[in-house]
Design a protein around this motif. Structure first.
Motif, PDB file in Angstrom:
ATOM      1  N   GLN A   1       0.445   2.448  11.031  1.00 25.69           N
ATOM      2  CA  GLN A   1      -0.727   2.544  10.181  1.00 25.69           C
ATOM      3  C   GLN A   1      -0.427   1.894   8.831  1.00 25.69           C
ATOM      4  N   GLU A   3      -1.945   1.067   5.055  1.00 21.47           N
ATOM      5  CA  GLU A   3      -3.023   1.450   4.161  1.00 21.47           C
ATOM      6  C   GLU A   3      -2.703   1.076   2.726  1.00 21.47           C
ATOM      7  N   VAL A   5      -3.455   2.484  -1.138  1.00 18.40           N
ATOM      8  CA  VAL A   5      -3.861   3.684  -1.863  1.00 18.40           C
ATOM      9  C   VAL A   5      -3.977   3.347  -3.339  1.00 18.40           C
ATOM     10  N   GLU A   6      -5.185   3.513  -3.872  1.00 16.72           N
ATOM     11  CA  GLU A   6      -5.451   3.197  -5.272  1.00 16.72           C
ATOM     12  C   GLU A   6      -5.356   4.451  -6.126  1.00 16.72           C
ATOM     13  N   CYS A  22      -2.328   0.064  -7.028  1.00 10.20           N
ATOM     14  CA  CYS A  22      -2.622   0.061  -5.599  1.00 10.20           C
ATOM     15  C   CYS A  22      -1.320  -0.201  -4.855  1.00 10.20           C
ATOM     16  N   TYR A  94     -11.999  -1.749  -5.709  1.00 12.95           N
ATOM     17  CA  TYR A  94     -11.337  -1.753  -4.412  1.00 12.95           C
ATOM     18  C   TYR A  94     -10.144  -2.700  -4.430  1.00 12.95           C
ATOM     19  N   ASN A  96      -7.411  -4.959  -2.334  1.00 15.57           N
ATOM     20  CA  ASN A  96      -7.456  -5.760  -1.119  1.00 15.57           C
ATOM     21  C   ASN A  96      -6.130  -6.488  -0.957  1.00 15.57           C
ATOM     22  N   TRP A 113      -8.213  -3.026   3.099  1.00 15.24           N
ATOM     23  CA  TRP A 113      -8.935  -2.552   1.915  1.00 15.24           C
ATOM     24  C   TRP A 113      -8.522  -1.123   1.588  1.00 15.24           C
ATOM     25  N   GLY A 114      -8.477  -0.829   0.297  1.00 18.37           N
ATOM     26  CA  GLY A 114      -8.305   0.542  -0.137  1.00 18.37           C
ATOM     27  C   GLY A 114      -9.618   1.295  -0.082  1.00 18.37           C
ATOM     28  N   GLN A 115      -9.546   2.575  -0.396  1.00 11.44           N
ATOM     29  CA  GLN A 115     -10.720   3.426  -0.300  1.00 11.44           C
ATOM     30  C   GLN A 115     -11.616   3.311  -1.527  1.00 11.44           C
ATOM     31  N   GLY A 116     -11.112   2.718  -2.590  1.00 15.74           N
ATOM     32  CA  GLY A 116     -11.884   2.558  -3.810  1.00 15.74           C
ATOM     33  C   GLY A 116     -11.595   3.652  -4.823  1.00 15.74           C
ATOM     34  N   THR A 117     -11.643   3.263  -6.092  1.00 11.86           N
ATOM     35  CA  THR A 117     -11.477   4.227  -7.173  1.00 11.86           C
ATOM     36  C   THR A 117     -12.568   3.954  -8.213  1.00 11.86           C
TER      37      THR A 117
END
Length: 123
Positions: A1, A3, A5-6, A22, A94, A96, A113-117
């Motif tokens: 996996q 990912e 993380v921001e 990030c 986001y 990237n 892509w991150g989940q956004g902050t």
């Protein structure tokens, strides 16, 4: 996996500063370009800043001179230093990355892509 993380978003007053981080995690072979995009309420997601594996940077016109993108390759992390913030900078930011990572049994080139902050600039 794999990912991204921001962290670092929040509420700041006009003229203030924030630093976003990030970090990429997973079994990563290499990371090519990394970047920050942003999406304001009711608008489409747009490129904010991008940095290549060799350190070449490019910025959206609205960010030039106020924001600085950087990366720490040893930590698989990209940063966005945001200064002189305006209310119109209010957006979800986001992270990237274009990278090569192990997914199941194989190394694969991915765009992640991150989940956004959320960054809110308001008095």
């Amino acid at each position: 996996q794999v990912e991204l993380v921001e962290s670092g978003g929040g509420l700041v007053q006009p003229g203030g500063s924030l630093r976003l981080s990030c970090a990429a995690s997973g079994i990563i072979f290499s990371i090519n370009a990394m970047g920050w995009y942003r999406q304001a309420p009711g608008k489409e997601r747009e490129l904010g800043a991008r940095i290549s594996s060799g350190g070449t940077k490019n910025y959206a016109d609205a960010l030039t001179g106020r924001f600085t993108i950087s990366r720490d390759n040893a930590k698989n992390t990209v940063y966005l230093q945001m200064n002189s913030l305006y209310p119109e900078d209010t957006s979800v930011y986001y992270c990237n990355a274009d990278l090569t990572a192990r997914v199941t049994c194989f190394y694969t080139t991915l765009e992640v892509w991150g989940q956004g902050t959320l960054v809110t600039v308001s008095s």
